[in-house]
Design an enzyme around this catalytic site. Structure first.
Site, PDB file in Angstrom:
ATOM      1  N   HIS A 292     -12.818   3.503   2.708  1.00 36.61           N
ATOM      2  CA  HIS A 292     -11.934   4.576   2.291  1.00 36.61           C
ATOM      3  C   HIS A 292     -12.749   5.749   1.757  1.00 36.61           C
ATOM      4  O   HIS A 292     -13.965   5.648   1.568  1.00 36.61           O
ATOM      5  CB  HIS A 292     -10.955   4.071   1.238  1.00 36.61           C
ATOM      6  CG  HIS A 292      -9.947   3.110   1.776  1.00 36.61           C
ATOM      7  ND1 HIS A 292     -10.044   1.750   1.600  1.00 36.61           N
ATOM      8  CD2 HIS A 292      -8.820   3.322   2.498  1.00 36.61           C
ATOM      9  CE1 HIS A 292      -9.007   1.156   2.186  1.00 36.61           C
ATOM     10  NE2 HIS A 292      -8.258   2.089   2.741  1.00 36.61           N
TER      11      HIS A 292
ATOM     12  N   TYR B  14      -0.802  -0.588  10.045  1.00 33.86           N
ATOM     13  CA  TYR B  14      -1.004  -1.223   8.743  1.00 33.86           C
ATOM     14  C   TYR B  14       0.233  -1.036   7.873  1.00 33.86           C
ATOM     15  O   TYR B  14       0.690  -1.970   7.202  1.00 33.86           O
ATOM     16  CB  TYR B  14      -2.238  -0.620   8.070  1.00 33.86           C
ATOM     17  CG  TYR B  14      -2.553  -1.205   6.713  1.00 33.86           C
ATOM     18  CD1 TYR B  14      -3.071  -2.487   6.602  1.00 33.86           C
ATOM     19  CD2 TYR B  14      -2.353  -0.466   5.549  1.00 33.86           C
ATOM     20  CE1 TYR B  14      -3.374  -3.033   5.358  1.00 33.86           C
ATOM     21  CE2 TYR B  14      -2.655  -0.997   4.298  1.00 33.86           C
ATOM     22  CZ  TYR B  14      -3.163  -2.277   4.209  1.00 33.86           C
ATOM     23  OH  TYR B  14      -3.455  -2.810   2.980  1.00 33.86           O
TER      24      TYR B  14
ATOM     25  N   SER C 243       0.849  -1.185   0.000  1.00 35.31           N
ATOM     26  CA  SER C 243       0.000   0.000   0.000  1.00 35.31           C
ATOM     27  C   SER C 243       0.884   1.235   0.000  1.00 35.31           C
ATOM     28  O   SER C 243       1.986   1.225   0.557  1.00 35.31           O
ATOM     29  CB  SER C 243      -0.894   0.008   1.241  1.00 35.31           C
ATOM     30  OG  SER C 243      -1.473   1.274   1.439  1.00 35.31           O
ATOM     31  N   SER C 244       0.388   2.303  -0.597  1.00 33.02           N
ATOM     32  CA  SER C 244       1.180   3.536  -0.661  1.00 33.02           C
ATOM     33  C   SER C 244       1.377   4.167   0.711  1.00 33.02           C
ATOM     34  O   SER C 244       2.224   5.063   0.863  1.00 33.02           O
ATOM     35  CB  SER C 244       0.506   4.544  -1.597  1.00 33.02           C
ATOM     36  OG  SER C 244      -0.807   4.834  -1.168  1.00 33.02           O
ATOM     37  N   CYS C 245       0.639   3.703   1.732  1.00 33.35           N
ATOM     38  CA  CYS C 245       0.815   4.273   3.071  1.00 33.35           C
ATOM     39  C   CYS C 245       2.133   3.845   3.717  1.00 33.35           C
ATOM     40  O   CYS C 245       2.468   4.305   4.805  1.00 33.35           O
ATOM     41  CB  CYS C 245      -0.354   3.891   3.976  1.00 33.35           C
ATOM     42  SG  CYS C 245      -0.398   2.152   4.444  1.00 33.35           S
TER      43      CYS C 245
ATOM     44  N   LYS D  50       2.850  -3.865   6.163  1.00 30.85           N
ATOM     45  CA  LYS D  50       3.141  -3.939   4.730  1.00 30.85           C
ATOM     46  C   LYS D  50       4.636  -3.779   4.451  1.00 30.85           C
ATOM     47  O   LYS D  50       5.182  -4.436   3.552  1.00 30.85           O
ATOM     48  CB  LYS D  50       2.332  -2.880   3.973  1.00 30.85           C
ATOM     49  CG  LYS D  50       0.850  -3.194   3.908  1.00 30.85           C
ATOM     50  CD  LYS D  50       0.612  -4.508   3.180  1.00 30.85           C
ATOM     51  CE  LYS D  50      -0.843  -4.858   3.032  1.00 30.85           C
ATOM     52  NZ  LYS D  50      -1.053  -6.126   2.309  1.00 30.85           N
TER      53      LYS D  50
END
Length: 312
Positions: free
Chosen positions: A180, A137, A108-110, A141
């Site tokens: 989201h 989270y 994920s881009s987070c 990842k």
């Protein structure tokens, strides 16, 4: 991958996993291992070990994860960290034990620092603090992609990691608390239209910038990378285009057909001010997205109407 290669899609009922399955089926792939979360608890190491020993998949798309929006991420911090670590550890290790030819891990881009320069390059990983609300989270990842790299370095496993931007589309989550921003806005504008509400209130100022990708474009990229990409580290998957939350809200309002007002509650947090991935690496590998935001939201809204039995 050959058309009859044995392919395991972990998380095939989710938005990303179901899109990958649709894409593979459309290309003629026909030999799938598919287990729902009720049939197989991916947090259980023994159950995952038994599945791999029995089925012997050749290729693995690891799209399974516990996911949610800013509220869910911040509320269930232990669950998001523990569950995601368990899921990915079990699948990646079972893939190694059973000689899987190739695995694609979806992150994920987070994972990138909250205040990373923009657009966010793959090299910016671990160069600064994460966004606090979804740190658990993101940590999970990051651990997953580093685990893939470690198995590649130590054992020569062909495991790759792709980091998608914000996704939306068919089989999205429209839960009022756990979704989201884009699906949440679709639901809220739709319900406001049905209930003839005078206004819709949106958290924050509307100024944060976000990038959104239609899930079927992600699936196309994943299949492309599985067949054409074999490198360690991370590769971003995104559109390279961004929109403000206010612009997104106005677009969804128009598509849904809501005629009331939009109010921004500036007492609520905005979250990360900007999050745009640098996709030059992906473009250099020969792939680019094809679905524009307005077109994608229209398809997502049609799916929402169908799957949520919402009134038209």
């Amino acid at each position: 991958m050959n058309k009859d290669s044995k392919i395991y899609i972990a998380g095939h009922k989710g938005m990303a996993g179901s899109a990958i399955l649709r894409k593979l089926q459309s290309l003629g792939y026909n030999n799938f291992i598919l287990k729902t979360s009720k049939e197989l608890d991916l947090r259980n190491q023994q159950l995952v070990t038994d599945l791999f020993a029995l089925e012997k998949p050749e290729y693995v798309f690891l799209a399974a994860a516990k996911v949610g929006g800013i509220v869910a991420n911040n509320t269930y911090r232990a669950d998001f960290l523990y569950d995601n670590l368990q899921i990915q550890n079990n699948i990646i290790h079972a893939s190694f034990i059973n000689n899987v030819k190739k695995l694609l891990f979806l992150g994920s881009s987070c994972i990138y620092p909250k205040m990373a320069p923009h657009p966010i390059k793959e090299d910016y990983l671990l160069t600064g603090p994460l966004e606090p609300t979804n740190e658990p989270y993101a940590i999970a990842k990051i651990a997953g992609l580093k685990l893939c790299d470690a198995y590649r370095d130590q054992y020569g496993c062909n495991y790759i990691s792709a980091m998608p931007t914000n996704l939306y589309g068919i089989n999205d989550n429209y839960h009022p608390e756990h979704s989201h921003v884009l699906p949440a806005l679709i639901r809220r504008f739709h319900e406001a239209r049905i209930n003839k509400a005078a206004a819709v209130t949106i958290w924050g100022s509307g100024s944060p910038l976000r990038e959104f990708m239609y899930a079927d474009d992600l699936a196309d990229a994943c299949v492309y990378l599985m067949n054409n990409y074999d490198e360690n580290g991370v590769i971003n998957i995104g559109t390279g285009e961004e929109v403000s939350i206010k612009e997104l809200a106005l677009l969804i309002k128009d598509i849904v057909g809501y005629n009331g007002e939009i109010q921004f509650d500036t007492s609520k947090p905005d979250g990360t001010p900007r999050k745009l991935l640098d996709v030059s690496k992906l473009h250099s590998k020969g792939w680019k997205h094809s679905t524009h935001l307005k077109e994608g939201i229209k398809m997502a809204y049609e799916n929402f109407l169908t799957t949520n039995f919402a009134e038209r």
